[in-house]
Scaffold this motif. Sequence first.
Motif, short mmCIF file in Angstrom:
data_model
loop_
_atom_site.label_atom_id
_atom_site.label_comp_id
_atom_site.label_asym_id
_atom_site.label_seq_id
_atom_site.Cartn_x
_atom_site.Cartn_y
_atom_site.Cartn_z
N GLU A 3 0.85 -1.20 0.00
CA GLU A 3 0.00 0.00 0.00
C GLU A 3 0.88 1.25 0.00
OE1 GLU A 3 -3.39 1.34 -0.81
OE2 GLU A 3 -3.11 -0.80 -0.45
N ALA A 4 0.58 2.19 -0.88
CA ALA A 4 1.40 3.40 -0.94
C ALA A 4 0.97 4.40 0.12
CB ALA A 4 1.26 4.06 -2.31
N GLN A 5 1.89 5.25 0.49
CA GLN A 5 1.61 6.36 1.39
C GLN A 5 1.16 7.56 0.53
OE1 GLN A 5 3.06 6.01 4.89
NE2 GLN A 5 3.07 3.88 4.28
N GLU A 6 0.55 8.49 1.15
CA GLU A 6 0.18 9.72 0.45
C GLU A 6 1.36 10.70 0.42
OE1 GLU A 6 -3.51 11.59 0.86
OE2 GLU A 6 -4.16 9.80 -0.25
N VAL A 7 1.39 11.49 -0.61
CA VAL A 7 2.38 12.57 -0.66
C VAL A 7 1.98 13.63 0.37
CG1 VAL A 7 3.43 14.34 -2.12
CG2 VAL A 7 2.69 12.16 -3.12
N PRO A 8 2.92 14.11 1.20
CA PRO A 8 2.58 15.19 2.13
C PRO A 8 1.91 16.34 1.37
CG PRO A 8 4.82 14.42 2.51
CD PRO A 8 4.33 13.71 1.29
N LEU A 44 3.47 0.57 -5.31
CA LEU A 44 2.97 1.82 -5.90
C LEU A 44 3.75 3.00 -5.33
CD1 LEU A 44 -0.95 1.77 -5.85
CD2 LEU A 44 0.56 1.54 -7.83
N PRO A 45 4.29 3.85 -6.21
CA PRO A 45 4.86 5.09 -5.67
C PRO A 45 3.73 5.98 -5.17
CG PRO A 45 4.79 5.17 -8.07
CD PRO A 45 4.34 3.79 -7.68
N ALA A 46 4.06 6.92 -4.31
CA ALA A 46 3.05 7.84 -3.79
C ALA A 46 2.54 8.76 -4.90
CB ALA A 46 3.62 8.66 -2.65
N GLY A 66 13.34 18.58 0.78
CA GLY A 66 12.80 19.40 1.86
C GLY A 66 11.77 18.65 2.69
N ALA A 67 11.04 17.75 2.06
CA ALA A 67 10.02 16.97 2.76
C ALA A 67 10.54 15.59 3.14
CB ALA A 67 8.78 16.84 1.88
N ALA A 68 11.83 15.33 2.88
CA ALA A 68 12.44 14.01 3.13
C ALA A 68 11.69 12.87 2.45
CB ALA A 68 12.58 13.76 4.64
N VAL A 69 11.19 13.16 1.25
CA VAL A 69 10.47 12.14 0.47
C VAL A 69 11.42 11.55 -0.58
CG1 VAL A 69 8.66 11.83 -1.27
CG2 VAL A 69 8.17 13.08 0.84
N PRO A 70 11.57 10.23 -0.62
CA PRO A 70 12.50 9.60 -1.57
C PRO A 70 12.06 9.78 -3.03
CG PRO A 70 11.81 8.04 0.13
CD PRO A 70 10.92 9.24 0.25
N ILE A 71 13.03 9.86 -3.93
CA ILE A 71 12.71 9.90 -5.35
C ILE A 71 13.46 8.79 -6.08
CG2 ILE A 71 12.02 12.32 -5.47
CD1 ILE A 71 14.72 13.08 -6.43
N SER A 78 12.73 -1.08 -18.01
CA SER A 78 13.18 -2.40 -18.47
C SER A 78 14.23 -3.03 -17.55
CB SER A 78 13.73 -2.27 -19.89
OG SER A 78 14.74 -1.28 -19.95
N SER A 79 14.52 -2.44 -16.42
CA SER A 79 15.56 -3.01 -15.57
C SER A 79 15.05 -4.26 -14.88
CB SER A 79 16.05 -1.98 -14.56
OG SER A 79 15.20 -1.97 -13.44
N LEU A 80 15.99 -5.09 -14.49
CA LEU A 80 15.66 -6.45 -14.04
C LEU A 80 15.83 -6.66 -12.55
CD1 LEU A 80 17.45 -8.26 -16.98
CD2 LEU A 80 14.99 -8.31 -16.55
N GLU A 81 16.45 -5.72 -11.85
CA GLU A 81 16.80 -5.97 -10.44
C GLU A 81 16.10 -5.02 -9.49
OE1 GLU A 81 18.11 -8.68 -9.77
OE2 GLU A 81 19.48 -9.27 -11.36
N ALA A 82 14.85 -4.68 -9.81
CA ALA A 82 14.02 -3.85 -8.91
C ALA A 82 14.56 -2.44 -8.72
CB ALA A 82 13.85 -4.52 -7.54
N HIS A 83 15.39 -1.98 -9.68
CA HIS A 83 15.92 -0.62 -9.57
C HIS A 83 14.82 0.43 -9.45
CE1 HIS A 83 19.13 -2.77 -11.83
NE2 HIS A 83 19.91 -2.07 -11.05
N VAL A 84 13.73 0.21 -10.18
CA VAL A 84 12.70 1.25 -10.26
C VAL A 84 11.55 1.03 -9.29
CG1 VAL A 84 13.26 1.78 -12.66
CG2 VAL A 84 11.48 0.07 -12.16
N VAL A 85 11.63 -0.03 -8.50
CA VAL A 85 10.57 -0.26 -7.50
C VAL A 85 10.76 0.75 -6.37
CG1 VAL A 85 9.56 -1.90 -5.88
CG2 VAL A 85 10.48 -2.72 -8.07
N PRO A 86 9.75 1.60 -6.13
CA PRO A 86 9.93 2.67 -5.14
C PRO A 86 9.64 2.18 -3.72
CG PRO A 86 7.77 2.85 -6.15
CD PRO A 86 8.43 1.67 -6.80
N PRO A 87 10.11 2.90 -2.72
CA PRO A 87 9.57 2.69 -1.39
C PRO A 87 8.15 3.27 -1.36
CG PRO A 87 11.15 4.49 -1.36
CD PRO A 87 11.10 3.99 -2.77
N PRO A 88 7.29 2.82 -0.45
CA PRO A 88 5.88 3.25 -0.49
C PRO A 88 5.70 4.76 -0.32
CG PRO A 88 6.20 1.43 1.05
CD PRO A 88 7.55 1.85 0.61
N THR A 89 6.66 5.42 0.29
CA THR A 89 6.57 6.88 0.41
C THR A 89 7.19 7.60 -0.79
OG1 THR A 89 8.66 6.88 1.57
CG2 THR A 89 6.67 6.88 2.93
#
Lengths: 462, 462
Positions: A3-8, A44-46, A66-71, A78-89
């Motif tokens: 489950e994704a978090q909401e963007v502040p 899901l990314p936020a 500034g909001a300490a939100v990861p990008i 097309s990457s194979l090793e979860a490079h683009v899988v975001p943290p939920p925040t």
Amino acid sequence: MTEAQEVPAALAVELTELLGNRFSQAAAVRGHHSAGEGWDNPVLPAAVCFPETTEEVAALAEACAGAAVPIVPFGAGSSLEAHVVPPPTGISVDLTRMNAIIDVSEGDLDCHVQAGVTREQLETHLNKRGIFFPVDPGADATLGGMVATGASGTTTVRYGAMRENVLGLTVVLADGRIIRTGGRARKSSAGYDLTRLFIASEGTLGIITEVRLRLRGIPEAISAAVCQFDTVADVVNSVIEAIQIELPLARSELVDAVQMSAFIEHEGLDEFEPKPTLMLEFHGSEEGVREQAEAMAAICSSHGGADFRWVTKQEDRTRLWRARHRAYYAVMAMAPGKKAMITDACVPISRLAECIEETRADLERTGLLSPIVGHIGDGNFHCQILCAPDDDAEIAACRSFVGRLAERAIAMGGTCTGEHGVGANKIDYVEQEYGPAVDVMRSIKRALDPQNVMNPGKVLRF
Amino acid sequence: MTEAQEVPAALAVELTELLGNRFSQAAAVRGHHSAGEGWDNPVLPAAVCFPETTEEVAALAEACAGAAVPIVPFGAGSSLEAHVVPPPTGISVDLTRMNAIIDVSEGDLDCHVQAGVTREQLETHLNKRGIFFPVDPGADATLGGMVATGASGTTTVRYGAMRENVLGLTVVLADGRIIRTGGRARKSSAGYDLTRLFIASEGTLGIITEVRLRLRGIPEAISAAVCQFDTVADVVNSVIEAIQIELPLARSELVDAVQMSAFIEHEGLDEFEPKPTLMLEFHGSEEGVREQAEAMAAICSSHGGADFRWVTKQEDRTRLWRARHRAYYAVMAMAPGKKAMITDACVPISRLAECIEETRADLERTGLLSPIVGHIGDGNFHCQILCAPDDDAEIAACRSFVGRLAERAIAMGGTCTGEHGVGANKIDYVEQEYGPAVDVMRSIKRALDPQNVMNPGKVLRF
């Protein structure tokens, strides 16, 4: 799906002001940015941002920091090793709208592109001018993604990987600063090599927004050849001998017996036998490629290679390399309902045959089916392990096999990944491969991204 | 000569216990470690250490860090930008006793050497096996020094610089930790590229103690050629065209009219005219080098090149390249009593002729005499400015000229140094070239060497 978090709220307002409807919290858009092509659980990314300029990336990075939100940068996915899988925040930064080819210089054989330009887009643009960019991973990845993972491909034996073909970068740092690394000079001893530091850094040190690449002239003549052998060792030894005499092979691909079966059955290569096979390409002048092919034929024959077929016609060559590039699909057709879990490892070429042999024995012991293909000249090979997506036990068995392969490569003086990267999946193996050097990588990560907002959880533990 | 400080007594005891008489405070020994081959004021180090193993380097680094005493690595002492000039409190770490060739693999075409092995020592060792290491700076530098400065040379156009030919390193960090970077695999995407980070870091991030290098097979045939032109632009345009058609030039050296005069007068090359000259080398098969030479002759002729001489005999080739490598001595013979101040810059090849032309005009305006030689294929060239060592005004004029050349190269999209490095002399130009990226370099320096004990005052301001 986690489950994704909401963007502040304040950040959402700021990013909307910056990007308008190119800042999206729509479920479908976020779903498209929840995973790459690996076997990892999507997250899901936020939200997703679609910047169009380096300045926009800088502004959104500063806002997120500034909001300490990861990008998390996202290219072709097309990457194979979860490079683009975001943290939920996290916020996914989709760079595909940054797809301008800014400049091409035929005199200097270099070009300047935005990070979202894809390999095939660039190829089409360059080819009509008689020039090309040589690095060819299987996927139609973005150039930014290819830089971020340190990509390479079938022609790396001749032209090098991204590492050897990137002249410079524009990078947005965690706090929104924009820097330019490298330049247009072919070489430089002026300061630390930040260009190479960002290559294969997988978005953990900064977001690559522009890339300066070295290009090549399309050779006057290109020809291919195929030769079949009784053992993988014979294939490898032929290539070792060619490299020792500086035969400038443009491509030297191993296709093992299992993969050849798939090609014969599903790609119509029925003039061949299901045996270890060497696919070659030669670049040069008309006379040069003929001479190279003759020299290689003699070498292959001395290692038991049978029926060396020299392929000069464009359509025959295309058919061969098309099959090679469709290895993934040919494999999947072998076991309908299954999907391929793809992994890569790279060893010194003198250990390659042994490493492949042990890997093949491992597959047999484990009861897994996987063709093996490899960029022999680099000592790099891939397994495409057929796996049922709904069979947790088989998935676990495949993952264990992948782990053993990484450890085997490291034990032989090689590396746990030659070109696919670390992502979230090979962090333990990087520790095993480099030990205390990982602490140095960590010091650099902390110095450049003290809040750990740049693609956290990839490459190394913060 | 700046007065040296004494080594703190406790540290002197500790280093004597560690190294015995390989820790020296003798004036003569310190004098030998007070300068490289540049024009910088020598500074006596407080002491000199002669370690024989990586572990000894680690122990001495830890001891020096404990006392906050700077350490400065010293190899052949052939560097040109004050890299080896210590601060007065500093200890020079002479690595020349670490001169073991640990391992050579002909199958993998790689080797593992201690950092104090010299280029010629390695060449002698390899050549009898039919293999070679291609990077050839003019000096008989140590491999560790070549890594530390990011060296390159006449064959870089074909085989790459150190950056492309180092597989891995063993490095001692500021606090005495030992790390291994890279490995024996030809490529890797496993973590940050620390190998390339240490290349050209000039001892400011760590001391390189062991080096793993990529090697090449000696080509079946080698031939050379010389062609003379009316203008530098014609020489450059010939090489640009050759590169565009992927003619694999092994060497492409510009020798300008002033340097040719020196060669004619002092190296006996009296069959030539004092005109801009292109010296070429071709590597390949017998047929291949003939074909390359013929193609290049046609290109040169189309750019007004006269009397293309193809040199196949070993002794003629040796005579030519011997002259090229003795450029420094030939120059000095032009103005007895003067010494050459040597500098280098590198620009995109499309700007090379223009850059050299403006540089020549600058020399004329300033009333300085300097031949210009260059590795054209890389866009890299050197001035060897004749300067009276006791004439402060002339020295100042030369230094100003060097600064203008660096700025000119940067303004043309190039770099203030293609291969000699930054040292203590080009720090301002690195700032000018990279701007905010230097802050990133500084963050890395501070993360790895928070006390600034590793060769302080080089590459960047702490």
